[in-house]
Design a protein around this motif. Structure first.
Motif, short mmCIF file in Angstrom:
data_model
loop_
_atom_site.label_atom_id
_atom_site.label_comp_id
_atom_site.label_asym_id
_atom_site.label_seq_id
_atom_site.Cartn_x
_atom_site.Cartn_y
_atom_site.Cartn_z
N MET A 1 -21.97 -32.84 54.50
CA MET A 1 -21.91 -34.25 54.14
C MET A 1 -21.66 -34.39 52.65
O MET A 1 -22.25 -33.69 51.83
CB MET A 1 -23.22 -34.96 54.52
N ASN A 2 -20.73 -35.30 52.25
CA ASN A 2 -20.40 -35.47 50.86
C ASN A 2 -21.58 -36.00 50.07
O ASN A 2 -22.24 -36.96 50.48
CB ASN A 2 -19.21 -36.44 50.71
N GLN A 3 -21.85 -35.37 48.91
CA GLN A 3 -22.89 -35.86 48.02
C GLN A 3 -22.36 -36.99 47.14
O GLN A 3 -23.09 -37.86 46.71
CB GLN A 3 -23.41 -34.71 47.13
N LYS A 4 -21.06 -36.96 46.90
CA LYS A 4 -20.45 -37.99 46.07
C LYS A 4 -20.30 -39.29 46.85
O LYS A 4 -20.15 -39.28 48.07
CB LYS A 4 -19.06 -37.55 45.60
N THR A 5 -20.33 -40.39 46.13
CA THR A 5 -19.99 -41.69 46.71
C THR A 5 -18.59 -42.05 46.28
O THR A 5 -17.98 -41.39 45.42
CB THR A 5 -20.97 -42.77 46.22
N LEU A 6 -18.07 -43.10 46.88
CA LEU A 6 -16.73 -43.57 46.52
C LEU A 6 -16.63 -43.83 45.03
O LEU A 6 -15.64 -43.48 44.38
CB LEU A 6 -16.42 -44.83 47.32
N TYR A 7 -17.67 -44.40 44.45
CA TYR A 7 -17.61 -44.83 43.05
C TYR A 7 -17.84 -43.69 42.07
O TYR A 7 -17.71 -43.87 40.85
CB TYR A 7 -18.61 -45.96 42.82
N ASP A 8 -18.14 -42.49 42.58
CA ASP A 8 -18.20 -41.32 41.71
C ASP A 8 -16.81 -40.76 41.43
O ASP A 8 -16.64 -39.95 40.51
CB ASP A 8 -19.05 -40.21 42.36
N CYS A 9 -15.83 -41.15 42.24
CA CYS A 9 -14.46 -40.66 42.08
C CYS A 9 -13.72 -41.50 41.04
O CYS A 9 -13.81 -42.73 41.04
CB CYS A 9 -13.71 -40.71 43.40
N ARG A 10 -12.98 -40.82 40.18
CA ARG A 10 -12.29 -41.54 39.10
C ARG A 10 -10.78 -41.49 39.22
O ARG A 10 -10.07 -42.01 38.35
CB ARG A 10 -12.70 -40.97 37.73
N SER A 11 -10.26 -40.88 40.25
CA SER A 11 -8.80 -40.82 40.44
C SER A 11 -8.48 -40.69 41.92
O SER A 11 -9.35 -40.32 42.73
CB SER A 11 -8.20 -39.64 39.67
N LEU A 12 -7.22 -40.96 42.28
CA LEU A 12 -6.80 -40.81 43.66
C LEU A 12 -6.91 -39.36 44.11
O LEU A 12 -7.26 -39.07 45.25
CB LEU A 12 -5.36 -41.31 43.85
N GLU A 13 -6.59 -38.44 43.22
CA GLU A 13 -6.67 -37.03 43.56
C GLU A 13 -8.10 -36.63 43.90
O GLU A 13 -8.35 -35.90 44.87
CB GLU A 13 -6.12 -36.16 42.42
N GLU A 14 -9.04 -37.12 43.11
CA GLU A 14 -10.44 -36.81 43.37
C GLU A 14 -10.90 -37.47 44.67
O GLU A 14 -11.66 -36.88 45.45
CB GLU A 14 -11.30 -37.30 42.20
#
Length: 362
Positions: A1-14
């Motif tokens: 399960m992903n630990q990151k949330t949507l708002y932790d990502c700063r680019s489309l690649e991420e």
């Protein structure tokens, strides 16, 4: 399960590295994706996705759009996502979709029949997506990955044990129909269903010699009663196989139209038996889907009898792990229930076929 949330990502690649296509589509439905795109200044993407949501697109349409907008590579999608998208688009669009998102080195190929598979292998493709049909692969061609889509199946005709791992042949999301009692070493493969096509008979096992003797007819001076007894001893003889095809399923009538492949040993009797006749499998949609997903290719078994001076087929059926024994029906048999045998004989003039129909047990 992903630990990151949507708002932790700063680019489309991420974003693409962190979440699956299904998860991204869910974010879009919930409007979180639009908010994230706005925060990260992807204004063109907002217009396209919000416009699609306003038009109430299906999940498959939305996922296809996200693939195109975010330039998602085919290798990033799982089989379920590929199936959902590819089933939505036309054949030409499907090929374009696979071609567009394949690796730039052209080592990925998408094929829908055996000829396309052969051509793709000749061109040097290393990752091959097999769509929907039945395929044969060569174990002599090493370093290949075969991935099934839309319930593709491999007909495996090798008669010796095979170490696929040693040959670096990887299989994923496929059904494999084997003809001989062999062992496949394939620890590197995943989500594989082995279908056993090695059974030659069921129950009491008549030898091929016994079957051949029955096919030759009554011995000189043999009584009809004794020949009937010998014929009826032939129970559960494997007489062919059939591949279930989803487009041959009639939802309203709840049945598959079958296109059997008869074994050559029985061709003399089946030439007359199968002439001018369609065979089908009566199954409710839920059970048809279960069988299609679990045992797409099935052996056909037959019971024989002797009737009106002819060797005939008493019953045709499958023995399945999913649903047990399933009878194979005939359209002529269905007609027989509505029209008298005499009237049918005069109208259709199929003779021998009707002798077999009357031998069926209702």
């Amino acid at each position: 399960m992903n630990q990151k949330t949507l708002y932790d990502c700063r680019s489309l690649e991420e974003l693409k590295e962190t979440f699956s296509l299904t998860e991204i589509a869910k974010f879009a439905r919930e409007k979180d994706l639009l908010e994230w795109l706005d925060e990260n200044f992807y204004h063109d993407e907002i217009k396209k996705i919000s416009g699609a949501l306003d038009d109430e697109v299906t999940d498959a349409e939305l996922k296809l759009l996200i693939c195109k907008i975010f330039n998602l590579e085919l290798s990033k999608l799982n089989t379920a996502e590929l199936d959902e998208i590819s089933a939505f688009v036309s054949k030409n669009q499907r090929k374009e979709l696979f071609a567009k998102y394949a690796d730039s080195g052209s080592n990925v190929a998408y094929v829908e029949n055996q000829n396309e598979l052969v051509q793709a292998l000749k061109s040097g493709a290393e990752i091959l997506y097999l769509y929907g049909a039945e395929f044969k692969i060569s174990i002599e061609i090493k370093n290949k990955t075969y991935i099934g889509c839309n319930n593709a199946i491999i007909d495996f005709t090798c008669d010796n044990d095979v170490d696929l791992d040693e040959r670096n042949i990887i299989l994923e999301d496929l059904q494999i129909y084997i003809h001989y009692p062999i062992t496949l070493k394939m620890d590197n493969s995943k989500n594989i269903k082995i279908l056993n096509g090695t059974k030659k008979t069921l129950g009491v096992r008549p030898t091929l010699q016994e079957i051949f003797e029955i096919m030759r007819g009554r011995y000189p001076f043999e009584s009809a009663q004794n020949f009937t007894r010998r014929a009826e001893d032939i129970r559960g003889a494997a007489v062919g196989a059939v591949l279930l095809v989803d487009t041959n399923y009639n939802y309203e009538e709840g049945r598959f139209l079958l296109q059997p492949q008869w074994n050559f040993e029985y061709i003399s009797i089946f030439k007359d038996f199968a002439q001018d006749r369609n065979f089908y499998l009566n199954l409710a949609p839920k059970f048809a889907e279960q069988l299609y997903n679990n045992e797409r290719k099935l052996q056909i078994f037959a019971d024989f009898t002797y009737c009106d001076g002819k060797l005939t087929i008493l019953n045709l059926y499958f023995e399945t792990n999913t649903l047990g024994r399933i009878a194979i029906e005939s359209i002529l048999r269905a007609l027989k229930k509505k029209i008298s045998a005499a009237a049918t004989s005069n109208f259709f003039g199929v003779g021998y076929g009707l002798d077999i129909i009357t031998a069926y047990k209702d």
